[in-house]
Motif scaffolding. Structure first.
Motif, short mmCIF file in Angstrom:
data_model
loop_
_atom_site.label_atom_id
_atom_site.label_comp_id
_atom_site.label_asym_id
_atom_site.label_seq_id
_atom_site.Cartn_x
_atom_site.Cartn_y
_atom_site.Cartn_z
N UNK A 290 0.84 -1.20 0.00
CA UNK A 290 0.00 0.00 0.00
C UNK A 290 0.88 1.25 0.00
N UNK A 291 1.96 1.21 0.78
CA UNK A 291 2.84 2.36 0.87
C UNK A 291 3.44 2.75 -0.47
N UNK A 292 3.78 1.75 -1.28
CA UNK A 292 4.34 2.04 -2.60
C UNK A 292 3.34 2.71 -3.51
N UNK A 293 2.08 2.23 -3.46
CA UNK A 293 1.04 2.84 -4.30
C UNK A 293 0.77 4.27 -3.84
N UNK A 294 0.68 4.47 -2.52
CA UNK A 294 0.44 5.82 -1.98
C UNK A 294 1.55 6.78 -2.39
N UNK A 295 2.77 6.27 -2.41
CA UNK A 295 3.91 7.10 -2.79
C UNK A 295 3.92 7.40 -4.28
N UNK A 296 3.80 6.35 -5.09
CA UNK A 296 3.96 6.51 -6.53
C UNK A 296 2.77 7.21 -7.18
N UNK A 297 1.58 6.93 -6.69
CA UNK A 297 0.38 7.49 -7.33
C UNK A 297 -0.06 8.82 -6.74
N UNK A 298 0.21 9.03 -5.46
CA UNK A 298 -0.35 10.22 -4.79
C UNK A 298 0.69 11.06 -4.06
N UNK A 299 1.96 10.73 -4.24
CA UNK A 299 3.02 11.54 -3.69
C UNK A 299 3.14 11.52 -2.18
N UNK A 300 2.59 10.50 -1.53
CA UNK A 300 2.67 10.41 -0.07
C UNK A 300 4.02 9.85 0.36
N UNK A 301 4.47 10.27 1.52
CA UNK A 301 5.73 9.78 2.06
C UNK A 301 5.44 8.75 3.15
N UNK A 302 5.76 7.47 2.88
CA UNK A 302 5.55 6.45 3.91
C UNK A 302 6.29 6.82 5.19
N UNK A 303 5.57 6.70 6.30
CA UNK A 303 6.14 7.06 7.59
C UNK A 303 5.81 8.48 8.00
N UNK A 304 5.33 9.29 7.04
CA UNK A 304 4.96 10.67 7.34
C UNK A 304 3.48 10.90 7.09
N UNK A 305 3.07 10.99 5.81
CA UNK A 305 1.65 11.19 5.54
C UNK A 305 0.96 9.93 5.04
N UNK A 306 1.65 8.80 5.14
CA UNK A 306 1.06 7.48 4.93
C UNK A 306 1.71 6.55 5.95
N UNK A 307 0.97 6.23 7.00
CA UNK A 307 1.53 5.41 8.08
C UNK A 307 0.75 4.11 8.21
N UNK A 308 1.33 3.16 8.96
CA UNK A 308 0.62 1.92 9.22
C UNK A 308 0.86 1.48 10.66
#
Length: 444
Positions: A290-308
């Protein structure tokens, strides 16, 4: 594991299959743009089929490019769609089999091996993999004592991803138990954003929901028995897990748009509902990818604006750790099977894994991959956790099943759990339907 999807069409003969492959290669591009002039495989084309679409396909093509640059081979990626079994069968029947297939289900790999379609791993590939993979990964790639499947990409499928601003606005923190998860989800809904974007259009995501609940509630021994169908799906432990899962499926505060909307939402769409420009949910349960899709498609940074946070423990059980993975196999009757095996020898090295690790949305079961190769701290920590788990990892249950039960769109477990999402009122009826489908697929 995850399998964003398109419908697979059967080829009608050798000529039409060849034309279809050419059209697909033209549409999707190839990974051989950086082919090494005069390399040892110059003039050879390696065709690789897999389920990956979107950012996953784009990042895998970087691995293909690296192989091309190293060997001179041209590479072509062909999307297989979700139903890998039907796709490969049609290609073999049409005389146009790909050289390499990335297989996302243990059960399908075993099916291919028993049908006599696979070439055993070369000594070099097997030796390399034996040195850098935990034994459990070799076991999943072995059928009848022969090592056929090289696990290249792994997934940590016990992660719940969320938009930090949504939880902050609702005043909730990361839940540590199932009851806390439901309470947090309802609080999210009360603050204006439903809890979960559920990708019910893709039945494999629903099997992942069930497996995490079941592993935590019933424990690893029963999980293993159910995975081998040595425990019936009518067992009370299955009914209990379905009853627990119904707590989510029946509550429109927890499922964005309710069941009807969920059944129209595929996996990429579920990520968009949380991390896209117009968020409609606060959380999405699925694997680390999920983190990869959020990053590549929507510019989210895993650990910052996309967490789990880890999928929480259910009842008195332990927090589950469910994994999945994609195994590379070589079809023995393919035109360039020997070159395909050279590609697997490359995939067995940390060099190949580090190409995708740097692009994001990827975990490797290879213990020799350097931690600094991963794109962010979140991926680095998740990969370390997966490697450290070693043989205690429990592989995705549906991926261990025969394809007719655990890996076919519109059939078996995928369809029955979609039906359960639509109407979760009778867990016993669903358990009985699952048992009937499993008995037929397993032949017992």
């Amino acid at each position: 594991m995850r399998r964003p999807s398109l419908t697979t069409l059967r080829a009608a003969g050798a000529l039409s299959a060849t034309l279809a492959l050419a059209l697909t290669a033209t549409a999707c591009g190839d990974g051989g743009g950086g082919a090494k002039s005069g390399g040892e495989l110059a003039g050879t084309t390696v065709t690789v089929a897999g389920v990956w679409t979107g950012s996953e396909q784009k990042n895998f093509k970087k691995v293909l490019d690296a192989f091309s640059a190293k060997t001179g081979a041209k590479t072509v990626f062909v999307p297989s769609g979700d139903n890998v079994s039907t796709f490969v069968g049609s290609k073999i029947e049409g005389g146009n089999a790909p050289d390499v297939v990335l297989v996302p289900q243990v059960g399908v790999l075993a099916q291919f091996a028993k049908a006599g379609w696979l070439k055993p791993l070369s000594e070099k590939a097997a030796t390399t993999a034996g040195g850098n993979l935990a034994p459990v990964w070799k076991n999943y790639g072995t059928v009848g004592g022969t090592f056929y499947g090289l696990y290249f990409k792994a997934a940590h499928k016990s992660t719940v991803w969320y938009a930090p601003d949504a939880l902050e606005q609702a005043g909730v923190t990361e839940p540590k138990s199932w009851d806390e998860l439901l309470a947090a989800g309802r609080t999210l809904a009360d603050s204006g954003r439903p809890a979960f974007a559920v990708a019910g259009e893709d039945g494999w995501t629903l099997t992942d929901w069930f497996e995490n609940v079941y592993l935590s509630q019933a424990g690893p021994e029963k999980y293993d028995l159910l995975a081998r169908h040595e425990l019936k799906w009518t067992d009370p432990s299955v009914v209990t897990a379905l009853t627990t899962l119904a707590e989510v499926f029946e509550d429109e505060r927890l499922v964005a748009g309710g069941a009807a909307e969920a059944l129209r939402t595929d996996f990429p769409g579920s990520v968009e509902k949380v991390f896209g420009p117009e968020p409609k949910a606060g959380m999405v349960y699925e694997g680390d990818f999920v983190g990869g899709v959020a990053k590549d498609e929507y510019g989210k940074k895993p650990g910052e604006d996309a967490k789990f946070f880890p999928f929480p423990a259910v009842g008195g059980g332990k927090a589950p750790v469910v994994s999945g993975g994609d195994a590379a196999v070589v079809l023995k009757d393919a035109e360039n099977a020997e070159a395909g095996m050279r590609f697997l020898e490359f995939l067995a090295t940390p060099e190949a894994a580090e190409v995708w690790a740097g692009a994001g949305g990827f975990l490797s079961p290879n213990k020799d991959v350097r931690p600094e190769a991963y794109a962010d701290d979140t991926a680095r920590a998740t990969a370390a956790s997966l490697v450290a788990a070693g043989d205690s990892v429990r592989f995705d249950m549906s991926d261990q099943a025969p394809a007719a039960f655990g890996g076919t769109k519109g059939a078996g477990e995928w369809k029955l759990l979609q039906d359960f999402l639509r109407d979760p009122s009778d867990p016993r009826r669903t358990a009985a339907a699952l048992e009937a489908a499993a008995a037929k697929a397993y032949g017992n």
